[in-house]
Design a protein around this motif. Structure first.
Motif, mmCIF file in Angstrom:
data_model
loop_
_atom_site.group_PDB
_atom_site.id
_atom_site.type_symbol
_atom_site.label_atom_id
_atom_site.label_comp_id
_atom_site.label_asym_id
_atom_site.label_seq_id
_atom_site.Cartn_x
_atom_site.Cartn_y
_atom_site.Cartn_z
ATOM 1 N N VAL A 41 0.858 -1.175 0.000
ATOM 2 C CA VAL A 41 0.000 0.000 0.000
ATOM 3 C C VAL A 41 0.903 1.236 0.000
ATOM 4 N N ALA A 42 0.477 2.264 -0.717
ATOM 5 C CA ALA A 42 1.285 3.487 -0.799
ATOM 6 C C ALA A 42 0.385 4.699 -0.620
ATOM 7 N N GLY A 43 0.803 5.627 0.241
ATOM 8 C CA GLY A 43 0.004 6.821 0.461
ATOM 9 C C GLY A 43 0.759 7.817 1.315
ATOM 10 N N THR A 44 0.009 8.805 1.807
ATOM 11 C CA THR A 44 0.622 9.859 2.622
ATOM 12 C C THR A 44 -0.045 9.869 3.995
ATOM 13 N N GLY A 45 0.748 9.775 5.038
ATOM 14 C CA GLY A 45 0.202 9.778 6.405
ATOM 15 C C GLY A 45 -0.624 8.540 6.698
ATOM 16 N N ILE A 46 -0.226 7.396 6.166
ATOM 17 C CA ILE A 46 -1.048 6.171 6.327
ATOM 18 C C ILE A 46 -0.498 5.231 7.397
ATOM 19 N N LYS A 47 0.735 5.493 7.851
ATOM 20 C CA LYS A 47 1.345 4.611 8.856
ATOM 21 C C LYS A 47 0.434 4.525 10.083
ATOM 22 N N ASN A 48 0.198 3.318 10.554
ATOM 23 C CA ASN A 48 -0.682 3.037 11.706
ATOM 24 C C ASN A 48 -2.152 3.347 11.443
ATOM 25 N N LYS A 49 -2.504 3.601 10.187
ATOM 26 C CA LYS A 49 -3.920 3.886 9.890
ATOM 27 C C LYS A 49 -4.519 2.843 8.944
ATOM 28 N N VAL A 50 -3.691 2.196 8.150
ATOM 29 C CA VAL A 50 -4.233 1.256 7.154
ATOM 30 C C VAL A 50 -3.979 -0.210 7.522
ATOM 31 N N GLU A 51 -3.025 -0.446 8.393
ATOM 32 C CA GLU A 51 -2.620 -1.825 8.688
ATOM 33 C C GLU A 51 -3.803 -2.678 9.140
ATOM 34 N N ASP A 52 -4.654 -2.097 10.032
ATOM 35 C CA ASP A 52 -5.800 -2.857 10.576
ATOM 36 C C ASP A 52 -6.864 -3.143 9.519
ATOM 37 N N GLN A 53 -6.797 -2.438 8.408
ATOM 38 C CA GLN A 53 -7.779 -2.675 7.342
ATOM 39 C C GLN A 53 -7.266 -3.716 6.343
ATOM 40 N N ILE A 54 -6.010 -4.117 6.493
ATOM 41 C CA ILE A 54 -5.395 -5.026 5.520
ATOM 42 C C ILE A 54 -5.022 -6.373 6.155
ATOM 43 N N LEU A 55 -4.356 -6.312 7.306
ATOM 44 C CA LEU A 55 -3.841 -7.548 7.919
ATOM 45 C C LEU A 55 -4.925 -8.586 8.235
#
Ligand code: FAD
Length: 340
Positions: A41-55
């Motif tokens: 996944v690639a984006g801006t300001g996504i660290k710690n915000k997208v992981e729970d939606q993917i893992l």
């Protein structure tokens, strides 16, 4: 063994549903192959915000590329992220959504890596292949299945020699489900500068307008769909009335959309929306393969058609032989009476 990769699309810090659908499919493919499922996944300001939606979809390793300029999506940096990451990781399969982004990104990555890409797959499976020309046998290839030649055949496309085997799939075609097994769930945050040269950021998005969906067709539990047999825009009003009574949404065949009776965003099928409702009521729809591709997984299919031999009747659970204009008003009347 080389892994399965899914490119996850985002809007801000929200992961697209199509990506979660692909993660679910990717997990199944990885299990069949006995390899890991990886996601990027690639984006801006996504660290710690997208992981729970993917893992939770069963990802063993997630690569999060977080830097200024990676959202909104532009072609060059995302292409270089995938190309350079895939050169390091050598995935055997890479899946992307057949979205505006996936349609831009997929071909760029596949041409850079000289791999193949099958767009708009409707099924993905693992299987063997005997190449009659070379006499070679291949184990465990990705069967990339999709309608071809104007929908007259369903083609199974394989890519025996080049990696990754790349495919795009449209939103709603696969079903998403959280993974109940155990996945490793490792997350890494690579240094973006190692993958993306500064010159990739020459394109800057100055303004964006995101339009909200005008209907809830994709997620509706009941779809009342009309085809050319509905006969007119006025008759379509009946379908809207029935859908309202049933708390459902109105869908349509391409013939009805082309006739101008209903908006294109309600088209169900290969070049429209894919739906998985509990009940699909097909009114005056013949059931050509391109339409069926978008609704065949509905729980119960009811066909209303004045031709008892209409192809859709073969996949319907219930067939009402009659004219739409006679049957639908009765359905509205009796549903109202009986649901009070
Ligand atoms: P028809 O095939 O004309 O069928 C009308 C039906 O209504 C008939 O079965 C008839 O018996 C019945 N009927 C007539 N009068 C009445 C009445 N008064 N009461 C009850 N029944 C009646 N199509 C899609 O739907 N979605 C797509 O995404 C799509 N993508 C396509 C992509 C490609 C590349 C191509 C080549 C085609 C695509 N099509 C798609 C078009 C598709 O092939 C069919 O032409 C279309 O689905 C036919 O729509 P229909 O069933 O409404 O019309």
């Amino acid at each position: 063994m080389n892994n399965v990769f899914v490119y996850c699309e985002i809007e801000g810090t929200t992961v697209a549903e199509v990506s979660q659908e692909l993660l679910t499919k990717g997990r199944k493919l990885a299990n069949q192959l006995g390899v890991d499922l990886n996601a990027v996944v690639a984006g801006t300001g996504i660290k710690n915000k997208v992981e729970d939606q993917i893992l939770p979809y069963g990802v063993d390793k997630l690569f999060v590329f977080d830097a200024e300029g990676l959202f909104p999506y532009t072609s060059a940096p995302h292409t270089d992220i995938l190309v350079n990451l895939f050169k390091e990781e050598n995935p055997q399969i890479a899946l992307l959504g057949a979205t505006v982004i996936g349609r831009d990104l997929g071909p760029r990555v596949s041409s850079s890596l000289t791999s193949g890409l099958t767009a708009d797959c409707t099924q993905l499976e693992i299987g063997d292949f005997d190449d009659k020309k070379s006499g070679k046998h291949y184990d465990n290839l990705l069967y990339q299945i999709r309608p071809a030649f104007g929908g007259n055949i369903v083609a199974t496309i394989v890519n025996p020699d080049h990696r990754p085997q790349m495919a795009t799939v449209r939103s709603g075609v696969m079903q998403k489900a959280l993974y109940e097994g155990n996945a490793k769930g490792e997350v890494v945050y690579p240094d973006v500068a190692k993958y993306v040269p500064e010159t990739d950021f020459v394109v800057k998005v100055i303004d964006r307008q995101v339009e909200a969906a005008k209907n809830n067709l994709k997620a509706a539990p009941i779809v009342v769909a009309g085809g050319y047999g509905v006969g007119s825009k006025e008759n379509f009003d009946m379908l809207f009335q029935l859908a309202k009574e049933l708390h459902g949404e109105v869908g349509a065949s391409r013939a009805a959309v082309d006739a101008g009776w209903v908006d294109h965003d309600r088209q169900v099928g290969q070049t429209g929306v894919t739906v998985h409702p509990k009940v699909y009521i097909a009114c005056g729809i013949s059931g050509q393969i391109q339409h069926i591709a978008g609704m065949q997984d509905a729980g119960i299919i009811i066909s209303i058609n004045n031709d008892p031999e209409a192809p859709i009747n073969k996949i319907a659970d219930y067939v009402i032989v009659g004219n739409v204009e006679d049957v639908v008003p009765k359905m509205i009347k009796y549903y109202k009476q009986n649901s009070k």
